[in-house]
Structure formats: C-alpha cells, structure tokens
Design a protein around this motif. Structure first.
Motif, short mmCIF file in Angstrom:
data_model
loop_
_atom_site.label_atom_id
_atom_site.label_comp_id
_atom_site.label_asym_id
_atom_site.label_seq_id
_atom_site.Cartn_x
_atom_site.Cartn_y
_atom_site.Cartn_z
N ALA A 1 0.78 -1.33 -0.06
CA ALA A 1 0.01 -0.03 -0.30
C ALA A 1 1.18 1.14 0.14
O ALA A 1 0.81 2.24 -0.73
CB ALA A 1 -1.01 0.03 1.48
N CYS A 2 2.31 0.96 0.30
CA CYS A 2 2.67 2.27 0.92
C CYS A 2 3.36 2.84 -0.66
O CYS A 2 3.61 3.56 -0.42
CB CYS A 2 4.12 1.98 2.07
SG CYS A 2 3.01 1.89 3.51
N GLN A 3 4.07 1.08 -1.24
CA GLN A 3 4.55 1.40 -2.23
C GLN A 3 3.46 2.43 -3.61
O GLN A 3 3.43 3.36 -4.39
CB GLN A 3 4.62 0.48 -2.89
CG GLN A 3 5.67 -0.04 -4.17
CD GLN A 3 5.89 -0.82 -4.83
OE1 GLN A 3 6.43 -2.04 -3.90
NE2 GLN A 3 6.81 -0.86 -6.14
N TRP A 4 2.22 1.74 -3.30
CA TRP A 4 1.19 2.07 -4.17
C TRP A 4 1.59 4.18 -4.19
O TRP A 4 1.57 4.47 -4.59
CB TRP A 4 -0.31 1.43 -4.15
CG TRP A 4 -0.90 1.93 -5.09
CD1 TRP A 4 -1.03 1.81 -6.40
CD2 TRP A 4 -2.07 3.72 -4.78
NE1 TRP A 4 -2.03 3.02 -6.76
CE2 TRP A 4 -2.34 3.54 -5.83
CE3 TRP A 4 -2.14 4.54 -3.94
CZ2 TRP A 4 -3.62 4.18 -6.52
CZ3 TRP A 4 -3.24 5.14 -4.03
CH2 TRP A 4 -3.20 5.13 -5.40
N ILE A 5 1.04 4.22 -2.75
CA ILE A 5 0.78 5.88 -2.81
C ILE A 5 2.35 7.00 -3.06
O ILE A 5 2.36 7.33 -3.85
CB ILE A 5 0.72 5.87 -1.18
CG1 ILE A 5 -0.36 5.52 -0.35
CG2 ILE A 5 1.34 7.08 0.00
CD1 ILE A 5 -0.10 5.43 1.33
N ALA B 1 -6.45 -0.67 -2.17
CA ALA B 1 -6.17 -1.99 -2.07
C ALA B 1 -6.13 -2.95 -1.42
O ALA B 1 -6.32 -3.21 -3.19
CB ALA B 1 -8.01 -1.92 -1.35
N THR B 2 -5.53 -3.38 -1.24
CA THR B 2 -4.25 -4.41 -1.20
C THR B 2 -5.12 -5.54 -1.46
O THR B 2 -6.60 -5.67 -0.58
CB THR B 2 -3.22 -4.99 0.08
OG1 THR B 2 -4.39 -4.84 1.29
CG2 THR B 2 -2.26 -3.51 0.02
N PRO B 3 -5.03 -6.42 -2.06
CA PRO B 3 -5.41 -8.14 -2.33
C PRO B 3 -4.80 -8.88 -1.09
O PRO B 3 -4.23 -8.52 0.05
CB PRO B 3 -5.30 -8.59 -3.61
CG PRO B 3 -4.02 -8.07 -3.36
CD PRO B 3 -3.70 -6.56 -2.97
N GLY C 1 -6.22 -6.95 4.75
CA GLY C 1 -4.78 -5.88 3.41
C GLY C 1 -5.64 -3.92 4.36
O GLY C 1 -5.84 -4.09 5.62
N TYR C 2 -4.61 -3.46 3.93
CA TYR C 2 -5.06 -2.26 3.88
C TYR C 2 -4.85 -1.77 2.48
O TYR C 2 -5.33 -2.00 1.52
CB TYR C 2 -3.63 -1.31 4.04
CG TYR C 2 -2.63 -2.07 5.02
CD1 TYR C 2 -2.86 -1.19 6.79
CD2 TYR C 2 -2.11 -3.25 5.80
CE1 TYR C 2 -2.62 -1.94 7.55
CE2 TYR C 2 -1.78 -3.91 6.49
CZ TYR C 2 -1.94 -2.81 7.96
OH TYR C 2 -0.93 -3.58 9.03
N THR C 3 -6.58 -0.17 2.82
CA THR C 3 -7.43 0.31 2.10
C THR C 3 -6.44 1.53 2.47
O THR C 3 -5.84 2.33 3.51
CB THR C 3 -8.35 0.24 2.78
OG1 THR C 3 -8.98 -1.63 2.10
CG2 THR C 3 -9.07 1.32 1.38
N VAL C 4 -6.50 2.39 1.18
CA VAL C 4 -5.94 4.01 0.89
C VAL C 4 -7.52 4.49 0.12
O VAL C 4 -8.57 3.92 -0.27
CB VAL C 4 -4.50 4.32 -0.15
CG1 VAL C 4 -4.42 5.61 -0.49
CG2 VAL C 4 -3.60 3.45 0.65
N TYR C 5 -8.19 5.76 0.96
CA TYR C 5 -8.99 6.34 0.71
C TYR C 5 -8.59 7.94 0.41
O TYR C 5 -7.16 8.78 1.15
CB TYR C 5 -9.83 6.21 2.32
CG TYR C 5 -10.14 5.15 2.78
CD1 TYR C 5 -11.20 4.92 2.04
CD2 TYR C 5 -10.13 4.17 3.73
CE1 TYR C 5 -11.93 3.65 2.53
CE2 TYR C 5 -9.79 3.63 4.16
CZ TYR C 5 -11.21 2.74 3.95
OH TYR C 5 -11.34 1.31 4.49
#
Length: 553
Positions: A418-422, A527-529, A538-542
């Motif tokens: 999730a942090c990498q996506w951010i 959102a991570t699978p 998992g973790y979700t970014v909002y």
C-alpha cells in the motif's frame, strides 16, 4: 615491490581481529533496512536537505538537533535511495565502532583474539537494548548516537592508557553527534581522573587545552540542543519535559514508572551484571600486582584496568542518582522530568557491559593459560554465551528477515504494498492519517503524515503538539486488555468515518491509510488483495476530500 611476508605478524593479527569484530557487529545489527530508528533519523536527514520531501509533516518540519549527522550522512539522501544511505551509514558506523573497540580492548588486554571475544560479549550483554535497564543499544540501525559511541570508544582508549590530554577531543566529537553521549563521558572521565594517584595525576592545566578543544567540537551538538527551548514559555518547556519523560520515553528516562513486572525484569538483569562486574573486579584486585597473572591474562597494564573499573563505577553512581531523583520527586513529576530528561541511565547501560566484556576476556585468557583442568572447563562459558547469542540472531533472521521497523505491523507485506502504491500515485503534497505504529510510512510512501507514536519532535512546542495529536488520533478506551494495558484505538478504521472526517479536516489530511476491516465510508483509491484464509487484514487507501496544504494547523 612490497612483500606480505615482511608485514609484522601483529599487524596481520590486528587486521584479522578488526575484520572479525566488524563481522560480529554486522551479525548483531545487520537486519533488513529499515531498522526502527532509521525511519526516524534518515527521514529527518532527507527532509533537512530537501524540504519538498514530505511537506507539512509535523515531525520533519520540527527543529533539527542532529546537525553533525545530517551533514555527515544526510547529504547522501540527495543522491541515493534511503535504503542505500542506511547501508552506507551502517557500514561507516560499524567500522568506526570496530576500530574504536579494538583500540580500547588492546589498551587493557594484550592477548590475541581477546578483542574479538570482548566485542561478542559486549553485543550479547547489550542485547540490542531489549533487556538493559534503560533500553540503550549501540550496534544496530544507523543514527547519530552510533557515530557518537564510536568516538566515545576512542576517547575511552586514551583514558585507560592514562593519556589525559586526549580523551576530551574524542568526547567532544561524540557530543557533536549526540550531545548527551559526549557530555556524560566527560563528566564520568573527570571523576575518574580524580582517582589517579596524586603523584601521577596529570595537572589540570595540561588537561585544559583538550577540554577547550573538545568543548568547541561539542558546540555542533550543544547549540542546536539549547535552541530547542529558546524563546519558549518556561511553562511550555516544563510541560514538554514531562511528556517526553513520562509519556513518550519512560523506558529510557523514568524506568521505575514502568509496569512492575517490567521494572522487576530490568532490575534483575542489571543486578546480574553488577554481580558479574563485582566478581571480575575482585578477581582483578586479588591478582593485580602479580606479574605472572599479568602475563597469562594480558592485563599487563594494571592502571588501564583500574581506570576502566573506576569509570564504570562512576557511571553506575550516575544511574543511582537518577533513581534517587525519580523516587524522591515522584510526587512532583514536573520537577522530576526537568532533571530526568538528561538520560541518567544511558551510560551504565553501555559502560557496565563494556567493562564486563573486556575484563571477562582477560579472565578467559587467564583460565585457559593456567593449565588447571577446572579452569579449562569453565573458561569457554563466556565464549559459548556469545556464540549462542550471535547464533540465535542468525537463525531468527534466517527464519524471517522482516525489517525491524515493520515488526509491529499486521500484514507487513500488505502495508509495504500500500505504501509503494502511495509513493507511485499519490500527490507529492498529500498528507495521511496513519496507524499509530506506522512510523515506517514516510520511509516507504515518501508522504507526510499527521502523526505517529514514534516520530516525536525534539523542540518543546513540537512535543506538546505531538501529545495533543496522539490523544486525538489514538484515544484510550476506558478498558484494559488481558495484560492490564489500556486499550488504544490505534488505527483510523477504528475511529469510524465521522471522526476520521473531522480529524482530516482539522489537520489537513488528504488521505487515509488503514486496515481494510472495518471499512470506512470514504472513496477508495487503492486496496491490497487479501487471502481470506490468511486471517489478516489488508490495507486500504482512502481519499478524504480535503484540499492539499503544506501548512499544519
């Protein structure tokens, strides 16, 4: 043409011992990057050189107290990724520590491989800060105090040799990196100097040039530290000290305020080391004048061992004074905090294992050389202890080499993804509400956060603001868990959508990263699978709908 056969054997021996010590430090501190404090120190160093990195972050925008560290290592963050800078810094710090350790050890114990055994015992007794009375450690992830302790070891080598003109420059340089490491070393060294036989004691005037030079070097660390409270209301400074000592760092600064079971364990470990130190001290005193003993133990400079012992006893006395302050002023914690914030217990955590390790290596040498069967039987015990410690670290790391900075994270792989996506998709000026234990967020995501438990500013106003944010971001429930600890709502998803919206608006948070369950009623951007059978979230970014701003309220 040079011929390696012309190199004196002791030179080759010295290099081999140095490399072995370096290997020991690598085994002890070579966990995957980032270590717990690397996310703190290296992110700060990067922001110091590049203000566009994580703009609007409370911690990164606060005062910069470790200028020597930023200028020595921080500038590399402009050229290299943080992971590369961390490894460069680790290798540099371990090299300095290894060189300083060998110089100190050989100044006291002149036996081949004693410095290697001593280094292994030292890190085993330090135990990465997990068991020490005040949680201090030396070898590990890179930060300012790693270099400070390397310079401290060179100062100690001069001290034990009785070269009283030179320790002060080394201790001053240590203070430039970490002012309290150097300051406590100077005070304890001066007390040790007073124990020298009057006829042999170096006159004060001959100490003065070194003290002045060391004092000038220390200004690099002292002046930024003094500036942390400059121009601030004294009442705010007192409030910040109490927060720092009793809320954020009681495990370092006020150990008696910890839960009773933890205090008991820390005192038991400290007591065991004190017993070992006293036993080695008594062993040395009985035999110090025996030239045959000096030959088999390597302690052929009894004055060096005596100075090390006195230094350790004065370090212990400082810790006793700290305990007395904590006990005497427990009814007035505001007054206690103004004194306890100076880390009364840090030096004994380092000096006591150091003395045991060096004197213990001499004891092993003496036991192995005296030819008695019982001695040969008991002598390997310290070696086996050190080997067990290093072996257990190696085995644990082989089982799982997760970076220490994410060991508290549930589903570390999901958090990193999730942090990498951010890092790749979020606006550069985005600011996030994050979990309380998410201090690795800036490292992986390269974005500002509203606050985390780890990243407390150093200046008084910043400390007070940090505590206010912690109470809002991660409130306590009126309940305790099975271990008697207060239950904390430690992640945004536990606060509920209305409260998250309020906090986002107040602190300018444009996004939220949280565990996926329970979900928040906010727009999801990533959102991570999650494998349902894995029993982890998992973790979700909002998105919060708040407009980006780099100015914290």
């Amino acid at each position: 043409m040079s011929d390696s056969t012309n190199v004196p054997p002791n030179v080759n021996q010295g290099w081999l011992e140095f490399l072995m010590i370096l290997l020991i430090f690598f085994i002890d501190g070579g966990a995957a990057v980032p270590h717990v404090n690397e996310t703190h120190y290296l992110a700060k160093a990067k922001h110091y050189w590049d203000a566009s990195y994580c703009p609007g972050d409370l911690f990164l925008d606060s005062a910069d107290p470790h200028l020597a560290f930023y200028w020595t290592l921080g500038w590399l963050t402009k050229l290299l990724p943080l992971t590369a800078v961390a490894w460069i810094g680790r290798i540099a710090a371990w090299t300095l520590l290894a060189a300083g350790w060998r110089r100190l050890s050989t100044s006291i114990v002149d036996v081949p491989w004693a410095s290697v055994l001593g280094a292994a015992l030292w890190v085993a007794l330090l135990r990465d800060g997990n068991a020490n009375f005040a949680g201090e450690w030396v070898v590990g992830g890179v930060e300012a105090k790693c270099f400070a302790y390397g310079l401290f070891l060179f100062g100690m080598a001069a001290l034990v040799r009785g070269d009283w003109r030179r320790p002060w420059a080394w201790f001053g340089a240590a203070a430039a990196f970490h002012v309290l490491v150097g300051a406590w070393a100077v005070l304890t060294a001066l007390a040790t100097w007073l124990t020298e036989p009057r006829a042999e004691r170096t006159p004060p005037l001959k100490l003065l040039p070194g003290l002045i030079f060391g004092g000038l070097l220390s200004l690099v660390g002292l002046l930024p530290s003094l500036a942390l409270e400059r121009g601030t209301d004294p009442a705010l400074n007192a409030q910040a000290a109490q927060i720092y000592v009793y809320d954020r760092l009681p495990h370092h600064l006020a150990p008696l305020s910890l839960p009773a079971a933890e205090v008991q364990w820390r005192l038991t470990w400290l007591g065991g080391m004190v017993v070992a130190f006293v036993a080695l001290w008594a062993w040395w005193r009985r035999r110090a004048s025996d030239t045959a003993f000096q030959a088999i133990s390597g302690l052929d400079a009894p004055g060096a061992a005596r100075r090390l012992i006195w230094f350790t006893m004065f370090a212990f006395a400082g810790a006793v004074v700290g305990l007395a302050i904590e006990l005497a002023l427990d009814h007035d914690r505001a007054a206690a905090a103004r004194l306890l914030r100076y880390y009364w217990f840090r030096q004994i955590d380092v000096a006591l294992p150091l003395a045991i390790a060096i004197l213990g290596s001499a004891w092993v040498a003496a036991m192995l050389r005296n030819g008695k069967r019982f001695s040969s039987f008991v002598a390997p015990a310290p070696l086996l202890f050190a080997a067990w410690f290093l072996g257990s670290i190696t085995y644990a790391r082989w089982q799982s080499n997760l970076p220490p900075a994410v060991l508290q994270v549930e589903n570390a792989a999901g958090w990193q993804a999730a942090c990498q996506w951010i890092d790749e998709h979020a606006p550069a000026d985005a600011k996030f509400l994050i979990p309380r234990w998410g201090h690795s967020f800036k490292w992986y995501a390269s974005r500002a956060d509203v606050g985390s438990n780890k990243d407390v500013p150093q200046n008084a106003a910043g400390v007070v603001e940090w505590r206010a944010r912690m109470r809002e971001l991660y409130p306590n429930l009126d309940a305790v868990d099975e271990r008697g600890r207060k239950i904390i709502l430690d992640s945004p998803e536990l606060l509920g959508t209305p409260r998250v919206r309020e906090l986002a608006a107040k602190y300018g948070a444009t996004h939220v990263i949280a565990r996926s369950s329970p979900p928040l009623d906010l727009p999801i951007v990533f959102a991570t699978p999650v494998d349902p059978s894995a029993n982890v979230s998992g973790y979700t970014v909002y998105e919060t709908g708040v407009e980006p701003t780099t100015t914290a309220p």
